[in-house]
Design an enzyme around this catalytic site. Structure first.
Site, PDB file in Angstrom:
ATOM      1  N   SER A   1      -1.042 -17.821  97.815  1.00  0.00           N
ATOM      2  CA  SER A   1       0.318 -18.138  98.256  1.00  0.00           C
ATOM      3  C   SER A   1       0.480 -17.839  99.733  1.00  0.00           C
ATOM      4  O   SER A   1      -0.145 -16.911 100.272  1.00  0.00           O
ATOM      5  CB  SER A   1       1.331 -17.309  97.468  1.00  0.00           C
ATOM      6  OG  SER A   1       2.631 -17.455  97.994  1.00  0.00           O
TER       7      SER A   1
ATOM      8  N   LYS B   1      -1.250 -11.598  95.888  1.00  0.00           N
ATOM      9  CA  LYS B   1      -1.832 -12.816  96.446  1.00  0.00           C
ATOM     10  C   LYS B   1      -2.719 -12.505  97.656  1.00  0.00           C
ATOM     11  O   LYS B   1      -3.768 -13.136  97.841  1.00  0.00           O
ATOM     12  CB  LYS B   1      -0.730 -13.809  96.818  1.00  0.00           C
ATOM     13  CG  LYS B   1       0.036 -14.357  95.615  1.00  0.00           C
ATOM     14  CD  LYS B   1      -0.875 -15.065  94.626  1.00  0.00           C
ATOM     15  CE  LYS B   1      -0.101 -15.745  93.521  1.00  0.00           C
ATOM     16  NZ  LYS B   1      -0.968 -16.457  92.556  1.00  0.00           N
TER      17      LYS B   1
ATOM     18  N   TYR C   1       4.160  -9.359  94.547  1.00  0.00           N
ATOM     19  CA  TYR C   1       3.630 -10.729  94.527  1.00  0.00           C
ATOM     20  C   TYR C   1       2.825 -10.989  95.792  1.00  0.00           C
ATOM     21  O   TYR C   1       1.687 -11.481  95.726  1.00  0.00           O
ATOM     22  CB  TYR C   1       4.785 -11.729  94.421  1.00  0.00           C
ATOM     23  CG  TYR C   1       4.354 -13.174  94.424  1.00  0.00           C
ATOM     24  CD1 TYR C   1       3.818 -13.770  93.291  1.00  0.00           C
ATOM     25  CD2 TYR C   1       4.485 -13.955  95.572  1.00  0.00           C
ATOM     26  CE1 TYR C   1       3.419 -15.099  93.290  1.00  0.00           C
ATOM     27  CE2 TYR C   1       4.098 -15.285  95.591  1.00  0.00           C
ATOM     28  CZ  TYR C   1       3.565 -15.857  94.443  1.00  0.00           C
ATOM     29  OH  TYR C   1       3.169 -17.168  94.455  1.00  0.00           O
TER      30      TYR C   1
END
Length: 253
Positions: free
Chosen positions: A145, A162, A158
């Site tokens: 991401s 990533k 998150y």
């Protein structure tokens, strides 16, 4: 004809990737976490035959091993692994440090790291060891991401997961190259998947589209096309890369 395991293939980027791989003649193992009916819909959309459905919570190491074993048995071997399954920021997963209590913070951080980082690490290990034992070349593609580079203030785990996934891929690219196994990652920006439909249709939609100078968000098919290239034998020399797919919405040096 190669065998490809695509995790989180019941919808979104995973479904688009499974369809794209099948259109190129690959046999695909369609993985789902909890919605088998969605995975069956993906299966019905695939080109050709020889495809299988496999399911389970990949954050559980024993389940990850079972999924790989079932996919190998159904496909006759896994040559391509696409680590797509993950937990995205959302109402039930966000954990802004100035908003949630400590118990919620611990639960959501641990769950996101387990699914978005530890699970693909375990799958990569299992598939790589199987390829090495077979003496076969292969490829692993991780779906990361842009959040790994720009940060995710309402879901810091998150971004951390990533970023870790990108780093894991680059480390494995070096470690596995002597075995003929390529490893690369894609780093999408905001993508118009099924689970983002309401957000795009709501008040935030205009701002999300304005993040890119193209005035739109990405599509699952655009990400799948990039993954398709990275899984091709012609892309072996791209091993170790992290390919930005965000419509110039975030530029990194």
């Amino acid at each position: 004809m190669r065998g490809a395991l695509v995790t989180g293939a019941s919808r979104g980027i995973g479904r688009a990737t499974a369809i794209a791989l099948s259109a190129c003649g690959e046999r695909v193992a369609v993985h789902y976490g909890s919605r088998r009916e969605k995975a069956e819909q993906t299966l019905a959309a695939l080109h050709g035959d020889g495809h299988v459905v496999v399911g389970g919570d990949l954050s559980r190491p024993a389940t990850a091993q079972r999924v790989v074993e079932e996919a190998e048995a159904g496909l006759g071997g896994i040559d391509v692994l696409v680590n797509n399954a993950g937990i995205a920021p959302g109402p039930g997963t966000e954990h802004a440090v100035d908003e949630v209590d400590y118990a919620t913070w611990q639960q959501r951080v641990a769950r996101m790291l387990d699914v978005d980082l530890r699970a693909p690490a375990n799958l990569s290990y299992l598939v790589a060891r199987s390829l090495i034992a077979r003496g076969a070349e292969g490829v692993i593609v991780n779906v990361g991401s842009r959040g790994a580079f720009r940060g995710e203030p309402t879901a810091p785990a998150y971004a951390a997961a990533k970023a870790g996934l990108h780093a894991l891929g680059q480390s494995l690219a070096v470690a596995l190259a002597p075995h003929g196994i390529a490893v690369a990652s894609v780093a999408p920006g905001f993508v118009a998947t099924e689970r983002q439909r309401d957000k795009l249709a709501g008040d935030a939609g205009e701002d999300l589209r304005a993040q890119s100078p193209f005035g739109r968000v990405g599509t699952a098919e655009e990400v799948a096309d990039a993954i398709l290239y990275l899984t091709s034998p012609a892309a072996q020399w791209a091993s170790g890369t992290i390919l930005d797919l965000n419509g110039a919405s975030h530029l990194r040096s």
